[in-house]
Design an enzyme around this catalytic site. Structure first.
Site, PDB file in Angstrom:
ATOM      1  N   HIS A   1      16.309   8.242  -1.985  1.00 18.35           N
ATOM      2  CA  HIS A   1      16.331   7.833  -0.755  1.00 18.35           C
ATOM      3  C   HIS A   1      17.797   7.827  -0.101  1.00 18.35           C
ATOM      4  CE1 HIS A   1      12.613   5.147  -1.275  1.00 18.35           C
ATOM      5  NE2 HIS A   1      12.803   5.631  -2.572  1.00 18.35           N
TER       6      HIS A   1
ATOM      7  N   HIS B   1       5.036   5.569  -2.707  1.00 14.59           N
ATOM      8  CA  HIS B   1       5.293   4.825  -3.784  1.00 14.59           C
ATOM      9  C   HIS B   1       4.240   3.916  -4.252  1.00 14.59           C
ATOM     10  CE1 HIS B   1       9.472   5.551  -2.652  1.00 14.59           C
ATOM     11  NE2 HIS B   1       9.992   4.741  -3.549  1.00 14.59           N
TER      12      HIS B   1
ATOM     13  N   GLU C   1       5.093   1.269  -9.072  1.00 16.11           N
ATOM     14  CA  GLU C   1       6.511   1.126  -9.723  1.00 16.11           C
ATOM     15  C   GLU C   1       6.556  -0.206 -10.417  1.00 16.11           C
ATOM     16  OE1 GLU C   1       9.363   0.651  -6.565  1.00 16.11           O
ATOM     17  OE2 GLU C   1      10.997   0.882  -7.696  1.00 16.11           O
TER      18      GLU C   1
END
Ligand code: ADE
Ligand code: ZN
Length: 331
Positions: free
Chosen positions: A19, A197, A200
């Site tokens: 990121h 994502h 996680e």
């Protein structure tokens, strides 16, 4: 220096989970806060370092979005990205695919063009000056609604020459991939590659949804997959890339310590895993440090490291010719 550390440092690498806002180092954060007259709740690096103690993803995101608030001008996004480009040079990252979060900036009144142009110009300079190749992936914040994501997709369509794909990030639990099924469908129709994502902190079910409903090409993190043997079978059979971020997982308490990380198990399961740094300014290390510390904790052999690095190229969005060129270097 031991042989394996030297091998890690010298080998070419691709980074696929980064990121750009997560590369904002405290020094630049202070500098931009002062220049742009933005109030931040820290007065020195020591205070920042003690604030960077997170108990989970949510507690990190609060600090992360606060940090991003100092980014105002195109030059700020350029400087942020250029600092990361220099880290790529240092770590021998030859190809990078980076995320940015436009909604974080738009909500503060910063124009989309300011963000994308600053990031893109720094990456282009890196390409011209030392051949770094790159892709830019726009992430939707999953805690926001579908309509907001659709608006971002419209803006991304104006920058098809700069943005190769879309992703999904931010608070995972309570925001399943299916919330964005229609947005991802349109993104694919518009010609964007897709990643998300998933797994996680969230359950294996979110990984299934990302694959089956969002039709993603890669799963970011995915470390919860080992809880579901059918899922492991699917990920192995289809060789779906999982962009694992070891230091991030420790800082966000997904695993207690690196020795307990499941990366070696994933590798032993023949999953398509590689190492990435996620938000290195917040999690204590860029790509080489992630690799070196993981090797040390999990006792990876040179062959294991080679597999991880080859996987980084195989899983990238480079064309086959370029993939082969880099993979050949490991012969
Ligand atoms: N945004 C920045 N880093 C993130 C992470 N590790 N997970 C989800 N969203 C993020
Ligand atoms: Zn991430």
């Amino acid at each position: 220096m031991n042989e394996i550390v030297e091998f890690i440092r010298k080998s070419p690498k691709a980074e696929l989970h980064l990121h750009i806002e997560g590369t904002l180092e405290p020094d630049l954060l202070f500098k931009l806060a002062k220049k742009n007259k933005i109030r931040i709740p820290f007065s020195n690096t020591e205070e920042i370092k003690s604030a960077y103690n997170f108990k989970n993803l949510e507690s990190f995101l609060k600090i992360f979005y606060q940090g991003s608030s100092v980014l105002i001008k195109e030059q700020d996004f350029f400087d942020l990205t250029w600092a990361y480009v220099l880290k790529c040079k240092e770590d021998n990252i030859v190809h990078t695919e980076i995320f940015f979060d436009p909604q974080t900036h738009i909500s503060r009144g910063i124009d989309f063009d300011v963000v994308i142009n600053g990031i893109y110009k720094a990456l282009e300079k890196g390409n011209k000056e030392f051949g770094l190749t790159f892709g830019i992936i726009m992430c939707f914040l999953r805690h926001l609604d579908e309509l907001s994501a659709f608006k971002m997709l419209d803006r991304a369509n104006e920058h098809k020459d700069k943005i190769i794909g879309v992703g999904l990030d931010s608070s995972e639990i309570g925001h399943p991939p299916k919330k964005f099924e229609r947005v991802f469908k349109k993104a694919i129709e518009n010609g964007f590659l897709t990643v998300a994502h998933a797994g996680e902190e969230g359950p294996p079910e979110y990984i299934w949804e990302a694959l089956n409903l969002l039709k993603v090409k890669r799963i970011d993190h995915g470390v919860q997959c080992l809880k579901d043997s059918k899922l492991v079978e699917k990920l192995r059979n289809d060789q779906i890339p999982l962009t694992v971020c070891p230091l991030s997982n420790i800082k966000l308490c997904v695993f207690k310590e690196l020795k307990q990380h499941n990366l070696k198990k994933m590798l032993n399961e023949k999953l398509m895993v590689m190492v990435n740094s996620d938000d290195p300014a917040y999690f204590g290390g860029y790509l080489n440090k992630n690799l070196i510390e993981s090797q040390n904790a999990l006792n990876f052999s040179i062959e294991n490291i080679k597999t991880l690095l080859i996987n980084s190229f195989k899983s990238s969005f480079l064309n086959d010719e370029k993939k082969i060129k880099w993979i050949k270097k490991f012969d």
